[in-house]
Design a protein around this motif. Structure first.
Motif, PDB file in Angstrom:
ATOM      1  N   PHE A 131      26.096  54.637  -0.325  1.00  0.00           N
ATOM      2  CA  PHE A 131      26.614  55.876   0.238  1.00  0.00           C
ATOM      3  C   PHE A 131      26.883  55.836   1.741  1.00  0.00           C
ATOM      4  CE2 PHE A 131      24.425  57.470  -3.646  1.00  0.00           C
ATOM      5  CZ  PHE A 131      25.566  57.951  -4.287  1.00  0.00           C
ATOM      6  N   GLU A 132      26.255  54.942   2.494  1.00  0.00           N
ATOM      7  CA  GLU A 132      26.517  54.916   3.938  1.00  0.00           C
ATOM      8  C   GLU A 132      27.985  54.643   4.272  1.00  0.00           C
ATOM      9  OE1 GLU A 132      23.743  52.265   5.775  1.00  0.00           O
ATOM     10  OE2 GLU A 132      22.222  53.829   6.044  1.00  0.00           O
ATOM     11  N   PRO A 133      28.657  53.683   3.608  1.00  0.00           N
ATOM     12  CA  PRO A 133      30.076  53.461   3.932  1.00  0.00           C
ATOM     13  C   PRO A 133      30.958  54.676   3.645  1.00  0.00           C
ATOM     14  CG  PRO A 133      29.165  51.581   2.758  1.00  0.00           C
ATOM     15  CD  PRO A 133      28.152  52.674   2.656  1.00  0.00           C
ATOM     16  N   VAL A 134      30.613  55.429   2.582  1.00  0.00           N
ATOM     17  CA  VAL A 134      31.423  56.600   2.256  1.00  0.00           C
ATOM     18  C   VAL A 134      31.125  57.733   3.233  1.00  0.00           C
ATOM     19  CG1 VAL A 134      32.311  57.970   0.351  1.00  0.00           C
ATOM     20  CG2 VAL A 134      31.034  55.891  -0.135  1.00  0.00           C
ATOM     21  N   LEU A 169      28.039  48.298   9.245  1.00  0.00           N
ATOM     22  CA  LEU A 169      29.171  47.827   8.455  1.00  0.00           C
ATOM     23  C   LEU A 169      29.223  46.302   8.461  1.00  0.00           C
ATOM     24  CD1 LEU A 169      31.967  50.293   9.644  1.00  0.00           C
ATOM     25  CD2 LEU A 169      30.763  50.343   7.453  1.00  0.00           C
ATOM     26  N   PRO A 170      29.730  45.688   7.404  1.00  0.00           N
ATOM     27  CA  PRO A 170      29.844  44.224   7.375  1.00  0.00           C
ATOM     28  C   PRO A 170      30.879  43.720   8.369  1.00  0.00           C
ATOM     29  CG  PRO A 170      30.930  45.186   5.475  1.00  0.00           C
ATOM     30  CD  PRO A 170      30.199  46.311   6.147  1.00  0.00           C
ATOM     31  N   ARG A 171      30.808  42.440   8.684  1.00  0.00           N
ATOM     32  CA  ARG A 171      31.726  41.833   9.659  1.00  0.00           C
ATOM     33  C   ARG A 171      33.183  42.020   9.243  1.00  0.00           C
ATOM     34  NH1 ARG A 171      31.315  37.414  13.301  1.00  0.00           N
ATOM     35  NH2 ARG A 171      33.318  37.266  14.391  1.00  0.00           N
ATOM     36  N   ARG A 177      34.495  49.389  12.770  1.00  0.00           N
ATOM     37  CA  ARG A 177      33.406  49.510  13.743  1.00  0.00           C
ATOM     38  C   ARG A 177      33.984  49.800  15.140  1.00  0.00           C
ATOM     39  NH1 ARG A 177      31.274  45.163  12.745  1.00  0.00           N
ATOM     40  NH2 ARG A 177      29.524  45.856  11.473  1.00  0.00           N
ATOM     41  N   ALA A 178      34.994  49.068  15.518  1.00  0.00           N
ATOM     42  CA  ALA A 178      35.612  49.285  16.830  1.00  0.00           C
ATOM     43  C   ALA A 178      36.213  50.682  16.926  1.00  0.00           C
ATOM     44  CB  ALA A 178      36.678  48.221  17.080  1.00  0.00           C
ATOM     45  N   MET A 179      36.852  51.127  15.861  1.00  0.00           N
ATOM     46  CA  MET A 179      37.435  52.462  15.848  1.00  0.00           C
ATOM     47  C   MET A 179      36.366  53.526  16.083  1.00  0.00           C
ATOM     48  SD  MET A 179      39.138  54.463  12.621  1.00  0.00           S
ATOM     49  CE  MET A 179      37.539  54.351  11.784  1.00  0.00           C
ATOM     50  N   ALA A 180      35.228  53.393  15.393  1.00  0.00           N
ATOM     51  CA  ALA A 180      34.157  54.383  15.527  1.00  0.00           C
ATOM     52  C   ALA A 180      33.595  54.407  16.945  1.00  0.00           C
ATOM     53  CB  ALA A 180      33.053  54.090  14.511  1.00  0.00           C
ATOM     54  N   LEU A 181      33.364  53.232  17.512  1.00  0.00           N
ATOM     55  CA  LEU A 181      32.850  53.156  18.880  1.00  0.00           C
ATOM     56  C   LEU A 181      33.851  53.743  19.871  1.00  0.00           C
ATOM     57  CD1 LEU A 181      31.388  49.551  18.637  1.00  0.00           C
ATOM     58  CD2 LEU A 181      30.034  51.642  18.971  1.00  0.00           C
ATOM     59  N   HIS A 182      35.125  53.405  19.675  1.00  0.00           N
ATOM     60  CA  HIS A 182      36.168  53.943  20.559  1.00  0.00           C
ATOM     61  C   HIS A 182      36.225  55.461  20.463  1.00  0.00           C
ATOM     62  CE1 HIS A 182      40.108  54.561  22.426  1.00  0.00           C
ATOM     63  NE2 HIS A 182      40.288  55.414  21.437  1.00  0.00           N
ATOM     64  N   ASN A 183      36.244  55.996  19.239  1.00  0.00           N
ATOM     65  CA  ASN A 183      36.350  57.444  19.061  1.00  0.00           C
ATOM     66  C   ASN A 183      35.229  58.173  19.796  1.00  0.00           C
ATOM     67  OD1 ASN A 183      38.579  57.137  17.420  1.00  0.00           O
ATOM     68  ND2 ASN A 183      37.463  57.422  15.505  1.00  0.00           N
TER      69      ASN A 183
END
Length: 268
Positions: A131-134, A169-171, A177-183
């Motif tokens: 459920f974490e990815p969703v 998240l996996p590699r 991951r970059a999108m989330a950090l940027h946002n």
């Protein structure tokens, strides 16, 4: 042109057959549910798949109706059997939200995705891997649509929680991951918290630099977007020498970069 028409015709034939099969499955499942109540759960599941196939066929209003019925089934049973009905209901709410957003019904999409986030939060401790990815996807959409509505204060906690989940998240999902950090960093900057936002934008840049080396055409626009936000945040806290270095880097690459809206967050 001939090949293109043949491809479109074959795809339409495939979609029609696929939809016919889904409709048959739904009729059969409804018949079973009318005789044995335990099969109502199966109706909700089949409706989810049916809605996806309707969407692929361009029948979006019918897809929404199917999703609404699936959500209604979940509402009837979620209190008594939460672990059985909650995953389907949350998935239907999230699917409905994206479909509503495609129809430019953002306020309704926000209501639907908020419901999905609430359910996925309760489910995540029971099965984090599942459920974490969703939940990450739902939080990203929630933040994006709130940002789109100009509600930065509302977008911030959604992006913050998505950035926290992104670390797991996996590699293979470094782009997300970059999108989330940027946002998260970009919205902190826009809310006047540039000092707090800088580390997150910088982490996004580090990931996006590597991704650009792997696939320049796909990721360069994202890197440009993060660099622009980085330069603005650096300038706002008085780190002008570093900001100039970023401007020089952008100048060296922007002639071949796709246009990117400043401070525009990503989307799931």
């Amino acid at each position: 042109m001939g090949n293109g028409r043949r491809w479109r015709r074959k795809r339409q034939d495939w979609l029609t057959r696929d939809l016919d099969n889904a409709e048959f499955t739904l009729r059969l499942t409804r018949w079973l549910a009318a005789r044995w109540s335990r099969h109502e759960f199966d109706v909700g599941s089949v409706l989810l798949d049916y809605a996806r196939r309707l969407t692929e066929a361009g029948r979006r209003e019918e897809a929404l109706s199917a999703l609404d019925e699936s959500i209604a089934i979940g509402n009837r049973h979620i209190q008594d059997k939460p672990l059985r009905y909650a995953p389907n209901m949350a998935a239907a709410l999230l699917t409905r939200a994206h479909l509503l957003a495609e129809l430019d019904r953002i306020d309704e999409a926000l209501s639907s995705v908020t419901g999905a986030v609430d359910i996925f939060r309760t489910l995540t401790p029971t099965d984090p891997d599942r459920f974490e990815p969703v939940l990450f996807a739902a939080l990203t959409s929630l933040g994006f649509w709130r940002h789109q509505r100009g509600d930065l204060d509302g977008a911030l906690p959604a992006f913050r929680d998505a950035a926290t989940l992104a670390e797991k998240l996996p590699r293979s999902r470094d782009g997300d991951r970059a999108m989330a950090l940027h946002n998260y960093g970009a919205v902190l900057h826009k809310l006047g918290q540039s000092e707090e936002g800088l580390p997150f934008i910088e982490q996004a840049i580090a990931i996006r630099r590597r991704l650009v080396r792997e696939d320049h055409d796909r990721y360069e626009r994202d890197l440009v977007l993060s660099l622009r936000n980085f330069e603005q945040a650096l300038s706002s806290v008085g780190r002008y020498v570093e900001a100039i270095e970023v401007v020089e880097e952008l100048s060296a690459m922007n002639r071949s970069s796709s246009p990117a809206a400043e401070s525009d967050p990503g989307s799931a």
